[in-house]
Design a protein around this motif. Structure first.
Motif, PDB file in Angstrom:
ATOM      1  N   THR A 295       0.847  -1.191   0.000  1.00 53.09           N
ATOM      2  CA  THR A 295       0.000   0.000   0.000  1.00 53.09           C
ATOM      3  C   THR A 295       0.880   1.238   0.000  1.00 53.09           C
ATOM      4  O   THR A 295       2.082   1.169   0.302  1.00 53.09           O
ATOM      5  CB  THR A 295      -0.921   0.049   1.235  1.00 53.09           C
ATOM      6  OG1 THR A 295      -0.120   0.049   2.427  1.00 53.09           O
ATOM      7  CG2 THR A 295      -1.866  -1.147   1.263  1.00 53.09           C
ATOM      8  N   ALA A 296       0.270   2.372  -0.316  1.00 52.95           N
ATOM      9  CA  ALA A 296       0.975   3.648  -0.308  1.00 52.95           C
ATOM     10  C   ALA A 296       0.282   4.589   0.666  1.00 52.95           C
ATOM     11  O   ALA A 296      -0.952   4.641   0.711  1.00 52.95           O
ATOM     12  CB  ALA A 296       0.993   4.256  -1.707  1.00 52.95           C
ATOM     13  N   ALA A 297       1.076   5.332   1.439  1.00 52.45           N
ATOM     14  CA  ALA A 297       0.514   6.239   2.444  1.00 52.45           C
ATOM     15  C   ALA A 297       1.322   7.529   2.476  1.00 52.45           C
ATOM     16  O   ALA A 297       1.762   7.976   3.522  1.00 52.45           O
ATOM     17  CB  ALA A 297       0.497   5.579   3.813  1.00 52.45           C
ATOM     18  N   PHE A 298       1.502   8.145   1.324  1.00 54.68           N
ATOM     19  CA  PHE A 298       2.224   9.415   1.253  1.00 54.68           C
ATOM     20  C   PHE A 298       1.274  10.481   0.709  1.00 54.68           C
ATOM     21  O   PHE A 298       0.246  10.187   0.092  1.00 54.68           O
ATOM     22  CB  PHE A 298       3.451   9.290   0.344  1.00 54.68           C
ATOM     23  CG  PHE A 298       3.120   8.954  -1.088  1.00 54.68           C
ATOM     24  CD1 PHE A 298       2.863   9.952  -2.019  1.00 54.68           C
ATOM     25  CD2 PHE A 298       3.045   7.635  -1.503  1.00 54.68           C
ATOM     26  CE1 PHE A 298       2.544   9.647  -3.330  1.00 54.68           C
ATOM     27  CE2 PHE A 298       2.735   7.314  -2.816  1.00 54.68           C
ATOM     28  CZ  PHE A 298       2.486   8.318  -3.735  1.00 54.68           C
ATOM     29  N   GLY A 299       1.635  11.758   0.924  1.00 56.23           N
ATOM     30  CA  GLY A 299       0.865  12.853   0.350  1.00 56.23           C
ATOM     31  C   GLY A 299      -0.613  12.732   0.656  1.00 56.23           C
ATOM     32  O   GLY A 299      -1.029  12.514   1.803  1.00 56.23           O
ATOM     33  N   PRO A 300      -1.471  12.849  -0.359  1.00 55.41           N
ATOM     34  CA  PRO A 300      -2.919  12.742  -0.121  1.00 55.41           C
ATOM     35  C   PRO A 300      -3.353  11.346   0.299  1.00 55.41           C
ATOM     36  O   PRO A 300      -4.475  11.171   0.777  1.00 55.41           O
ATOM     37  CB  PRO A 300      -3.530  13.117  -1.477  1.00 55.41           C
ATOM     38  CG  PRO A 300      -2.453  12.858  -2.471  1.00 55.41           C
ATOM     39  CD  PRO A 300      -1.165  13.138  -1.766  1.00 55.41           C
TER      40      PRO A 300
ATOM     41  N   GLN B  85       1.974  16.017  -3.092  1.00 55.62           N
ATOM     42  CA  GLN B  85       1.607  17.188  -2.298  1.00 55.62           C
ATOM     43  C   GLN B  85       1.111  16.724  -0.929  1.00 55.62           C
ATOM     44  O   GLN B  85       0.643  15.594  -0.776  1.00 55.62           O
ATOM     45  CB  GLN B  85       0.524  17.991  -3.011  1.00 55.62           C
ATOM     46  CG  GLN B  85       0.975  18.627  -4.315  1.00 55.62           C
ATOM     47  CD  GLN B  85       2.051  19.673  -4.102  1.00 55.62           C
ATOM     48  OE1 GLN B  85       1.994  20.458  -3.161  1.00 55.62           O
ATOM     49  NE2 GLN B  85       3.055  19.671  -4.975  1.00 55.62           N
ATOM     50  N   PRO B  86       1.177  17.573   0.106  1.00 57.39           N
ATOM     51  CA  PRO B  86       0.915  17.119   1.487  1.00 57.39           C
ATOM     52  C   PRO B  86      -0.549  16.886   1.846  1.00 57.39           C
ATOM     53  O   PRO B  86      -0.867  16.774   3.019  1.00 57.39           O
ATOM     54  CB  PRO B  86       1.503  18.251   2.336  1.00 57.39           C
ATOM     55  CG  PRO B  86       1.455  19.455   1.468  1.00 57.39           C
ATOM     56  CD  PRO B  86       1.683  18.954   0.072  1.00 57.39           C
ATOM     57  N   GLY B  87      -1.446  16.814   0.902  1.00 62.22           N
ATOM     58  CA  GLY B  87      -2.852  16.550   1.227  1.00 62.22           C
ATOM     59  C   GLY B  87      -3.696  16.630  -0.017  1.00 62.22           C
ATOM     60  O   GLY B  87      -3.216  16.973  -1.119  1.00 62.22           O
ATOM     61  N   ILE B  88      -4.981  16.325   0.132  1.00 61.10           N
ATOM     62  CA  ILE B  88      -5.878  16.310  -1.023  1.00 61.10           C
ATOM     63  C   ILE B  88      -6.039  17.697  -1.616  1.00 61.10           C
ATOM     64  O   ILE B  88      -5.986  17.867  -2.844  1.00 61.10           O
ATOM     65  CB  ILE B  88      -7.230  15.705  -0.607  1.00 61.10           C
ATOM     66  CG1 ILE B  88      -7.104  14.187  -0.474  1.00 61.10           C
ATOM     67  CG2 ILE B  88      -8.324  16.062  -1.616  1.00 61.10           C
ATOM     68  CD1 ILE B  88      -8.344  13.475  -0.029  1.00 61.10           C
TER      69      ILE B  88
ATOM     70  N   VAL C 206      -8.925   8.515  -3.870  1.00 64.42           N
ATOM     71  CA  VAL C 206      -8.113   9.678  -3.488  1.00 64.42           C
ATOM     72  C   VAL C 206      -7.923  10.599  -4.688  1.00 64.42           C
ATOM     73  O   VAL C 206      -8.070  11.825  -4.578  1.00 64.42           O
ATOM     74  CB  VAL C 206      -6.760   9.218  -2.914  1.00 64.42           C
ATOM     75  CG1 VAL C 206      -5.828  10.414  -2.732  1.00 64.42           C
ATOM     76  CG2 VAL C 206      -6.952   8.507  -1.589  1.00 64.42           C
ATOM     77  N   LEU C 207      -7.605  10.040  -5.863  1.00 60.75           N
ATOM     78  CA  LEU C 207      -7.438  10.887  -7.042  1.00 60.75           C
ATOM     79  C   LEU C 207      -8.767  11.521  -7.437  1.00 60.75           C
ATOM     80  O   LEU C 207      -8.805  12.668  -7.890  1.00 60.75           O
ATOM     81  CB  LEU C 207      -6.871  10.088  -8.208  1.00 60.75           C
ATOM     82  CG  LEU C 207      -6.621  10.895  -9.495  1.00 60.75           C
ATOM     83  CD1 LEU C 207      -5.679  12.055  -9.227  1.00 60.75           C
ATOM     84  CD2 LEU C 207      -6.081  10.000 -10.613  1.00 60.75           C
ATOM     85  N   GLN C 208      -9.857  10.810  -7.264  1.00 59.03           N
ATOM     86  CA  GLN C 208     -11.164  11.408  -7.528  1.00 59.03           C
ATOM     87  C   GLN C 208     -11.399  12.608  -6.608  1.00 59.03           C
ATOM     88  O   GLN C 208     -11.935  13.634  -7.034  1.00 59.03           O
ATOM     89  CB  GLN C 208     -12.261  10.366  -7.357  1.00 59.03           C
ATOM     90  CG  GLN C 208     -12.227   9.264  -8.416  1.00 59.03           C
ATOM     91  CD  GLN C 208     -13.349   8.263  -8.250  1.00 59.03           C
ATOM     92  OE1 GLN C 208     -14.085   8.301  -7.276  1.00 59.03           O
ATOM     93  NE2 GLN C 208     -13.471   7.358  -9.201  1.00 59.03           N
TER      94      GLN C 208
END
Length: 888
Positions: free
Chosen positions: A226-231, A315-318, A354-356
């Protein structure tokens, strides 16, 4: 079944990350043996041409190796089977690529899967004597972070991608040379192209170059589950979803981003490498028509796509990622409004939520106000609507048509919008988040007191406020809470109740008497009824039944403000009980009168309205009891709004002021005090049982005969005619004499003394009215003696209850009341005042020394105690048969 291969005489361990074909070629080279002989030793089937295909044999063993061959290779090389499997693309299956159902091919339209061929690093080939990395076959592999250079895409001599087909098995492998068939006609097939791949030139990248960082990042993503960086930090996503997001953004970058913008946003070296198209390099027509749809054919193209995509996704968030994506979309389209919330559906398969959310955040500046709610754009999780029509209908039943007052106050700006106008709009807006409901539909579901045009108009005004993002946030928080919680009130049902019988006139007068409230004119009664209607129904005052006309006029609202200040805790409690009784009459026993969501949902937000919790309550109570127009004055003094003051006084009414003779409410207050000092049972004991006159009771209690007379009427206790009345009228009425002499069995001397005449005169009046006199002796003894005699004939359980002339009535009413769920309903059924019945039951319990009922509570009807059941049985078998015989 192929026999297990013998162990090779020379073993060569695979390098970390090496591909299967490279390791087998290196093994053959180490033993100076043709590759075909090594494959035959392990039991690989011989390729036999059938047209242009090899029947039953995969095009590339490095994609997938079946279990039998894996075991043979592992045994023959002394290597663990899982290590052998890790040398094939099956190692990346479900993460960086997807294999077909049989595992023999790579799906090329998913995650930039490369069907055949491999990129390569010339320096790596040179330093390892031609050992090829498995990761070079991935569409997301474009740079060597060890040697700081782009990977090479093709052989510079033949112009083709290396390893499009297996290496020739007829010779000892030389994997650092191009193994493609020769481009010169007539050349030896086994020799291949023969170009030295270690000498190929590619773009050198300085340390810290964004492309090298992007390659490290994407390989770290691939190596994890899994990935848990940025958004993704707050919403971790599986690796395939994150790679699908990178691919989706890469498609936009490669297909739509203008060249001038690309040169501005990435380093010039990689930009030029991407822009510079080599006409000799072969590209599929699909790759030219739809760049990024399939794996980019060149490492420079993949480098640009992944580097710029990660520039957004890291980037650091959505919302920061949304701002970065907005820049990209604005560069792609002249008008951001040309891109809709559903445009992302065409970007590719498997895009993460998340991308949505990032996409919706990017489009937020172009949204209409209702879209901010619908897509939850200011929140941490913007998303497309997912609630069904049934979900929204269920949510509507949890919302009052007139939004909760405490919330309406917080969301109403201090000028320009009236809270009463905004309340139904806010109720309708709660049906918009996470739904496809239109404004007209929402207004209808929320009570149908306004239309979509009115909702839209006030929504535009809210959108102009600087607090609009926080207003959207709090409405979204509230919808999430309502969707997840069990709201104790069904407002949909409340809206449909029949309110024509709410607070009838006699109940209003009874409440006024009980609480010491002046009933005033009919307007005050209508205000009280309107207030009860609004609290119970959640509807505006204008929606009250037809007999409640004019409730929405300015004059009526002004009068209502004054009534708010007049309320006392006693009156508010009486209204609460009246509302509960009304609900019970409609078979609603499990709902409170009012409810509101927890105000903790408002925490941390900047909202346009005042907070009622910050109002100084003692100071407010002091103000409202000292002014003629207290609500407006209190709002000015305390620096808040009239609606906030009104709400606080509804929740916490000011205590009544001290009594004065000049106070217009004095009479009602004195009656209230008399009612508390002399309850119905005490009044009955003094006046009926002890035969005290009103004047005697007035002397004893300190209340006037007028107050006591009103109290007797309220308790339903008939008054005796006083001596002055008889002297003035000169007659003794027959009904009064029958009541006193026959029914109450009072003596003639007792009656004569009360009326101021002789016993003989009283006897003459009895003859005049044809009332038979009792014989002298026991039948005419004092009531107390007669009652004691009757008690001796009763069962022991009832003897202590027969303490006066009304004991039989108390027992009879107790017997009738025990079948009702509450004493209030029993009193209504018996046609008496509830307080009189409660007093009689209390008197019985005091006389008998034990409780008869377990009193009713919310959601549970009253029921008899064990002792109460014994009393019921005794009354039925003794008193009731005797009374029946008498009636006969």
């Amino acid at each position: 079944m192929t026999p297990t291969a013998r162990t090779l005489p020379i073993r060569l361990p695979p390098l970390p990350g090496e591909a299967l074909d490279s390791w087998l070629e290196a093994t053959a080279r180490r033993m100076d043996t043709a590759l075909g002989d090594v494959l035959l030793h392990f039991g690989f089937p011989v390729r036999q041409r059938a047209g242009n295909q090899f029947r039953g044999i995969p095009a590339d063993w490095t994609i997938f190796l079946d279990e039998q061959l894996t075991a043979a290779v592992a045994h023959g090389t002394g290597t663990a089977p899982e290590t052998v499997t890790s040398l094939t693309l099956a190692h990346y299956d479900g993460r960086a690529l997807q294999l077909s159902s049989g595992g023999r091919a790579v799906a090329r339209h998913i995650l930039w899967g490369r069907g055949r061929g491999s990129r390569f690093c010339p320096d790596c080939l040179h330093s390892t004597d031609g050992r090829w990395q498995l990761s070079w076959r991935l569409g997301f592999s474009f740079a060597c972070t060890r040697h700081h250079r782009l990977l090479a895409d093709r052989c510079p001599h033949c112009g083709r991608v290396p390893r499009l087909r297996p290496h020739s098995g007829r010779s000892v492998p030389r994997p650092e040379f191009c193994g493609n068939p020769p481009i010169r006609p007539g050349g030896p097939i086994s020799a291949g192209c023969g170009s030295d791949l270690t000498r190929v030139s590619t773009l050198r990248l300085p340390p810290g170059h964004p492309v090298l960082d992007a390659q490290d990042s994407v390989m770290e993503i691939i190596d994890g589950a899994t990935a848990a960086f940025g958004p993704y930090r707050s919403f971790p996503q599986p690796t395939p979803a994150v790679l699908a997001d990178i691919r989706a953004l890469g498609i936009r970058i490669l297909s739509d981003l203008p060249t001038a913008v690309l040169r501005e946003q990435i380093p010039a070296d990689i930009a030029e490498a991407h822009i510079d198209i080599d006409p000799v390099s072969p590209h599929s027509q699909q790759a030219l028509d739809r760049p990024g749809f399939m794996a980019p054919p060149r490492a420079a193209d993949a480098a640009v796509a992944v580097t710029m995509a990660l520039g957004i996704l890291q980037q650091p968030g959505i919302h920061p990622a949304g701002e970065a994506l907005r820049d990209l979309l604005e560069d792609v389209r002249e008008e951001l409004a040309q891109i809709s919330a559903t445009s992302i559906d065409g970007w590719g398969r498997g895009i993460s939520p998340v991308l949505q959310s990032v996409h919706l955040s990017a489009l937020a500046p172009s949204f209409r106000p209702s879209d901010h709610l619908r897509y939850r754009s200011p929140t941490d999780t913007p998303r497309r609507p997912a609630r069904t029509t049934r979900d929204i209908e269920q949510r509507a039943r949890k919302i009052p048509t007139m939004f909760w007052p405490s919330w309406t106050i917080r969301l109403t700006p201090t000028g320009g919008i009236h809270a009463r106008a905004l309340a139904p709009v806010l109720a309708a807006l709660l049906l918009i988040p996470d739904s496809r409901t239109s404004l007209d539909q929402a207004a209808g579901l929320a009570g149908n007191v306004i239309d979509g045009i009115e909702v839209s108009r006030l929504l535009q005004e809210l959108d102009d406020l600087p607090q609009w993002p926080d207003i959207v946030t709090v409405l979204v928080r509230l919808t999430d809470h309502l969707d997840a919680a069990d709201v104790p009130i069904d407002y949909g049902r409340r809206r449909l109740l029949d309110y024509t019988g709410l607070l009838p006139h006699d109940r209003w007068l009874a409440i006024c008497r009980r609480t010491g409230t002046p009933p005033g004119s009919g307007r005050r009664e209508r205000i009280a009824r309107s207030q009860l209607f609004r609290h119970l129904s959640g509807l505006p005052a204008a929606a009250a039944p037809d007999n409640q006309v004019g409730l929405d006029s300015a004059e009526f609202r002004a009068t209502s403000l004054h009534f708010t200040a007049l309320q006392t805790p006693e009156l508010a409690h009486a209204f609460q009980q009246e509302a509960l009784n009304f609900l019970a009459s409609h078979h609603i026993h499990d709902e409170p009168v009012t409810w509101q969501p927890p105000t903790t949902l408002l925490a941390g937000l900047s909202l346009p309205g005042p907070d009622p919790a910050h109002i100084d309550l003692p100071r407010l109570h002091q103000i409202v009891r000292a002014r003629k127009h207290p609500v407006r004055h209190a709002a000015q003094v305390l620096g808040t709004t009239v609606d906030a003051i009104r709400h606080v006084l509804d929740e916490h009414p000011a205590p009544a002021p001290p009594l004065t003779k000049n106070t217009s409410r004095a009479t009602g207050r004195i009656r209230h005090q008399a009612r508390q000092a002399i309850p119905a049972e005490r009044f009955s004991q003094l006046y009926v049982d002890e035969h005290r006159s009103l004047q005697q009771i007035a002397t004893l209690t300190g209340f006037s005969r007028r107050v006591l007379t009103d109290l007797a009427k309220e308790y339903g206790i008939p008054l005796r005619q006083g001596p002055q009345d008889y002297k003035r009228r000169g007659t003794i009425e027959r009904d009064w004499l029958i009541e006193q002499y026959v029914r109450r069995r009072r003596t003639l001397p007792d009656l004569a003394q009360e009326t101021g005449m002789s016993t003989a005169n009283m006897a003459r009046w009895a003859h005049t009215h044809n009332i038979a006199l009792r014989p002298r002796g026991g039948a005419s003894h004092h009531t107390a003696l007669r009652t004691a005699d009757e008690a001796e004939a009763l069962p022991a359980v009832l003897r202590r209850a027969l303490t006066g002339p009304f004991a039989r009535q108390r027992l009879s009413r107790f017997l009738a009341a025990h079948t009702y769920p509450t004493l209030t309903e029993a009193a209504r059924g018996l046609g008496i005042h509830p307080s009189a019945l409660v007093a009689q039951i209390n008197r019985l319990e005091a006389d008998l020394g034990q409780p008869l009922f377990e009193r009713a509570e919310r959601g549970r009807a009253m029921k008899l105690t064990r002792f109460g059941k014994q009393v019921v049985a005794a009354v039925r078998t003794t008193l009731i048969p005797r009374d029946t015989a008498r009636s006969r």
